[in-house]
Design an enzyme around this catalytic site. Structure first.
Site, PDB file in Angstrom:
ATOM      1  N   LYS A  22       0.846  -1.307  -0.028  1.00  0.00           N
ATOM      2  CA  LYS A  22      -0.169  -0.135  -0.005  1.00  0.00           C
ATOM      3  C   LYS A  22       0.942   1.385   0.032  1.00  0.00           C
ATOM      4  O   LYS A  22       0.772   2.298  -0.847  1.00  0.00           O
ATOM      5  CB  LYS A  22      -0.918   0.111   1.241  1.00  0.00           C
ATOM      6  N   ASN A  23       1.921   1.229   0.868  1.00  0.00           N
ATOM      7  CA  ASN A  23       2.693   2.472   1.061  1.00  0.00           C
ATOM      8  C   ASN A  23       3.538   2.721   0.033  1.00  0.00           C
ATOM      9  O   ASN A  23       4.352   3.939  -0.324  1.00  0.00           O
ATOM     10  CB  ASN A  23       3.317   2.461   2.327  1.00  0.00           C
ATOM     11  N   ARG A  92      -4.591  10.657   4.703  1.00  0.00           N
ATOM     12  CA  ARG A  92      -3.459  11.531   4.915  1.00  0.00           C
ATOM     13  C   ARG A  92      -2.511  11.331   3.725  1.00  0.00           C
ATOM     14  O   ARG A  92      -2.013  12.608   3.314  1.00  0.00           O
ATOM     15  CB  ARG A  92      -2.706  11.216   6.184  1.00  0.00           C
ATOM     16  N   CYS A 116      -4.714  12.957  13.305  1.00  0.00           N
ATOM     17  CA  CYS A 116      -4.520  11.572  12.963  1.00  0.00           C
ATOM     18  C   CYS A 116      -4.505  10.872  14.370  1.00  0.00           C
ATOM     19  O   CYS A 116      -3.891  11.225  15.142  1.00  0.00           O
ATOM     20  CB  CYS A 116      -3.296  11.302  12.234  1.00  0.00           C
ATOM     21  N   ARG A 121       1.494  14.059  13.213  1.00  0.00           N
ATOM     22  CA  ARG A 121       1.876  13.790  11.909  1.00  0.00           C
ATOM     23  C   ARG A 121       1.931  15.453  11.095  1.00  0.00           C
ATOM     24  O   ARG A 121       0.953  15.466  10.308  1.00  0.00           O
ATOM     25  CB  ARG A 121       0.932  12.910  11.187  1.00  0.00           C
ATOM     26  N   ASP A 309       5.269   0.341  11.993  1.00  0.00           N
ATOM     27  CA  ASP A 309       4.107  -0.327  11.387  1.00  0.00           C
ATOM     28  C   ASP A 309       3.801  -1.686  11.795  1.00  0.00           C
ATOM     29  O   ASP A 309       2.808  -2.207  11.651  1.00  0.00           O
ATOM     30  CB  ASP A 309       4.073  -0.162   9.774  1.00  0.00           C
ATOM     31  N   ILE A 331       8.808   6.816  16.642  1.00  0.00           N
ATOM     32  CA  ILE A 331       8.282   7.542  15.182  1.00  0.00           C
ATOM     33  C   ILE A 331       6.967   8.138  15.740  1.00  0.00           C
ATOM     34  O   ILE A 331       6.811   9.573  15.527  1.00  0.00           O
ATOM     35  CB  ILE A 331       8.109   6.517  14.176  1.00  0.00           C
ATOM     36  N   ARG A 403      -8.269  -0.940   5.277  1.00  0.00           N
ATOM     37  CA  ARG A 403      -7.507   0.389   4.671  1.00  0.00           C
ATOM     38  C   ARG A 403      -6.190  -0.193   3.851  1.00  0.00           C
ATOM     39  O   ARG A 403      -5.461   0.203   3.071  1.00  0.00           O
ATOM     40  CB  ARG A 403      -7.254   1.319   5.508  1.00  0.00           C
TER      41      ARG A 403
END
Ligand code: EPU
Length: 437
Positions: A22-23, A92, A116, A121, A309, A331, A403
Site C-alpha cells: 500500500k505504502n 493523509r 490523526c 503527523r 508499522d 516515530i 485500508r
C-alpha cells in the site's frame, strides 16, 4: 457497520501470498500525474485507501482504468493541481499529490490533512523542502498553496526530530523533478517504498542518484514519459503473517514479498528464538514447532530500523511470551491505542510515555471479548490477539483494517483460522452481543 468474529486457538498452516505494498502504491499512483503519457502500474493491492487515491486521481482529471483487479492504467493528460478537503480528510497519504503537482505544473493546492489517531503527523518538513526549492508557501482557507513557478535545485537537509520522513521525501523528490538544476536531499528516507518510487520515477525518465541511501540526487526538468511498473510486495503484511504464524504455533510459508521484511525485524526474531527464514526470492518460512520464544526489547526507528508499522503486532506477540519485554515507539510516541484493548483481553501491559512494558506470559491465555479497532496496524494487532485467544473475539470498526490489508480474513482462513465478517446490526438481532461480553 461490519465487525469481525474470530474463534481463537487454531494453529495456522500452509502458504499465503502477500499483496502489493500500500505504502509503495500510494506515492507511485500520485507520481503518475508527473507525465501526460500513460503509466501502467501492476500489483496494486485492492484496498479502500487505493480506491480513494483512484477517486482523487480521477477528481483532478486523470483517466484511470482497471486493467484487472490489481493493474491500473493511468493517463494524466489534462489535470488540475488541486485536491479538496473531502479527498484529503479520508486519507493523509493524499498529501503526496503536492510533490507530483509541483513537479509537473509548478503549482499545488491541497487541503491540509486534519488530526490523526496515531500522532500529530505535521508536514513542516515537506514545507521546508518546498521553500528550499524556492516555492512560495501559504495557507489559505485550509489549503496549502504552493507556488513553485521558478524552482531551482538546491541542497536540502530533510531530517526532523523523529528522523527522516517517508512521504516528505516522496513529496520533495517529486517537486525537485520540476526544478532547474540538481537537488540533493540529505537525511532522505530510504524505506523500500521510497526505493520503489525512485525506480518508478527512473522508468519515467527521471535521473535520480543515491537510491536506497539517505542522500538522493535529483536532476530536474527532464522530460518524463509513461512507463510500466510492478509494485513491491508489502513487507508489513508479511511481518504481520510472521507474527500470526508464531502466535498460533503454526508453520506457514509467505510468498510474494519481493522486498525483504528488513534486517531489524529478523534480528529481533532471532533474539527471540523464533525459527523464521527468508530465502533469496523473498519467500519466508515460519516454523514454530518446538520453539520457546524469549522476551525482547524493541525500538521503532526509520528504515533500516524496526518499523513502527509492526510495533502493534509485536506487542501482541510479546504479550504471549514469558518475561518482560519493552517496546519503545520513536516515530509516533502515542501510537499505543491497541494496548488498552489487549489489556481487556487479559494482557499485562503498562504504558510509560512512549514505552510499553509488557509482562508477557505463555501460560496466561488471552480471552476473547469485544474490541474496538482504532487504526490500521492496531486492528491487525487485535486480529492476532483474537487468533490465539480463548473463545470468541468480536472486533468493531474493522474498516480500519480494510485500508491496508487485502483479503486478510480470507488469507487467514485459508491458513486454518476461524474468522467471519458480520454485519453489526445482524449480530445484535440474531445472537445478541452478550455472546462476547
Ligand atoms: N514528521 C515531522 N514533520 C514532517 C513529516 C513527518 O515531524 O513534516 C514526523 C512524523 O510526525 C513522524 C515521523 O516524522 O513522527 C515520520 O513520519 P513520516 O513522514 O515518515 O510518516 P508518513 O510518511 O506520514 C509513512 C507511512 C506510515 C508509516 C510512516 C513511518 C505511508 C502512506 N504512510 O507515513 O504508514 O507509519 O511512514 O514509517 O507511506 C501505515 O501504513 O499504517 C502507516 C501509518
Amino acid at each position: 457497520m461490519e465487525i469481525a468474529r474470530i474463534i481463537g486457538g487454531r494453529e495456522l498452516h500452509g502458504e499465503v501470498f502477500v499483496s502489493g505494498s500500500k505504502n509503495a502504491s500510494l506515492p507511485i499512483l500520485a507520481a503518475c500525474l508527473l507525465t501526460s503519457e500513460e503509466c501502467i502500474v501492476e500489483n496494486v493491492p485492492d484496498l479502500s485507501d487505493i480506491r480513494l487515491m483512484v477517486d482523487i486521481l480521477r477528481n483532478v482529471g486523470a483517466i484511470v482504468e482497471y486493467v484487472d483487479a490489481h493493474t491500473l492504467r493511468i493517463c494524466a493528460a489534462d489535470i488540475t493541481p488541486r485536491a479538496p478537503y473531502d479527498a484529503v480528510k479520508q486519507m493523509r497519504a493524499s498529501v503526496c499529490l503536492m510533490g507530483a503537482f509541483l513537479g509537473r505544473m509548478g503549482h499545488s493546492s491541497v487541503s491540509l490533512p486534519g488530526g490523526c489517531v496515531i500522532g500529530q503527523r505535521p508536514i513542516d518538513l515537506h514545507i521546508k523542502g518546498f521553500k528550499k526549492l524556492g516555492c512560495a508557501v501559504d495557507i489559505q482557507n485550509g489549503y496549502l498553496e504552493v507556488k513553485g513557478g521558478n524552482m531551482i535545485g538546491t541542497h536540502i537537509f530533510l531530517g526532523g526530530r523523529y528522523g527522516s520522513t517517508v512521504t516528505g521525501t516522496a513529496n520533495v523528490l517529486m517537486a525537485a523533478l520540476g526544478a532547474r538544476g540538481v537537488t540533493v536531499i540529505e537525511s532522505a528516507a530510504c524505506e523500500p517504498e521510497i526505493i520503489d518510487l525512485c525506480l518508478f520515477l527512473r522508468k519515467q525518465g527521471a535521473a535520480i542518484g543515491g537510491i536506497g541511501t539517505n542522500t538522493l540526487t535529483i536532476v530536474g526538468q527532464r522530460k518524463l514519459h509513461g512507463c510500466r511498473h510492478r509494485i513491491i510486495g508489502d513487507r508489513i503484511e508479511a511481518g504481520t503473517f510472521i507474527c500470526a504464524g508464531l502466535m498460533t504455533k503454526g508453520c506457514i510459508t509467505i510468498r510474494g514479498n519481493t522486498p525483504k521484511v528488513g534486517g531489524a525485524v529478523y534480528d529481533k526474531l532471532e533474539e527471540m528464538g523464533a525459527n523464521v527464514k527468508e530465502f533469496e526470492d523473498g519467500t519466508i518460512v515460519v516454523d514454530s514447532k518446538k520453539q520457546k520464544l524469549r522476551s525482547a526489547e524493541i525500538i521503532t526507528l526509520p528504515y533500516p530500523g524496526f518499523p513502527t508499522d509492526l510495533q502493534a503486532q509485536f506487542c501482541t506477540l510479546l504479550s504471549c511470551i514469558d518475561g518482560i519485554s519493552v517496546v519503545s515507539e520513536r516515530i509516533y510516541p502515542g501510537r499505543f491505542m491497541h494496548i488498552p484493548e489487549l489489556n481487556r483481553m487479559g494482557a499485562d501491559i503498562m504504558l510509560e510515555e512512549s514505552h510499553a512494558i509488557i509482562h508477557g506470559s505463555s501460560k496466561r491465555k488471552l480471552t476473547g471479548t469485544q474490541l474496538m479497532a482504532s487504526d490500521l496496524r492496531a486492528s491487525a494487532a487485535l486480529y492476532l490477539a483474537g487468533l490465539c485467544a480463548e473463545n470468541e473475539t468480536l472486533i468493531h470498526r474493522v474498516y480500519h483494517l480494510d485500508r491496508g490489508y487485502e483479503q486478510f480474513e480470507e488469507k487467514l482462513c485459508n491458513l486454518g483460522a476461524n474468522i467471519e465478517r458480520l454485519q453489526e446490526a445482524n449480530l445484535t438481532k440474531e445472537e445478541g452481543l452478550q455472546r462476547a461480553s
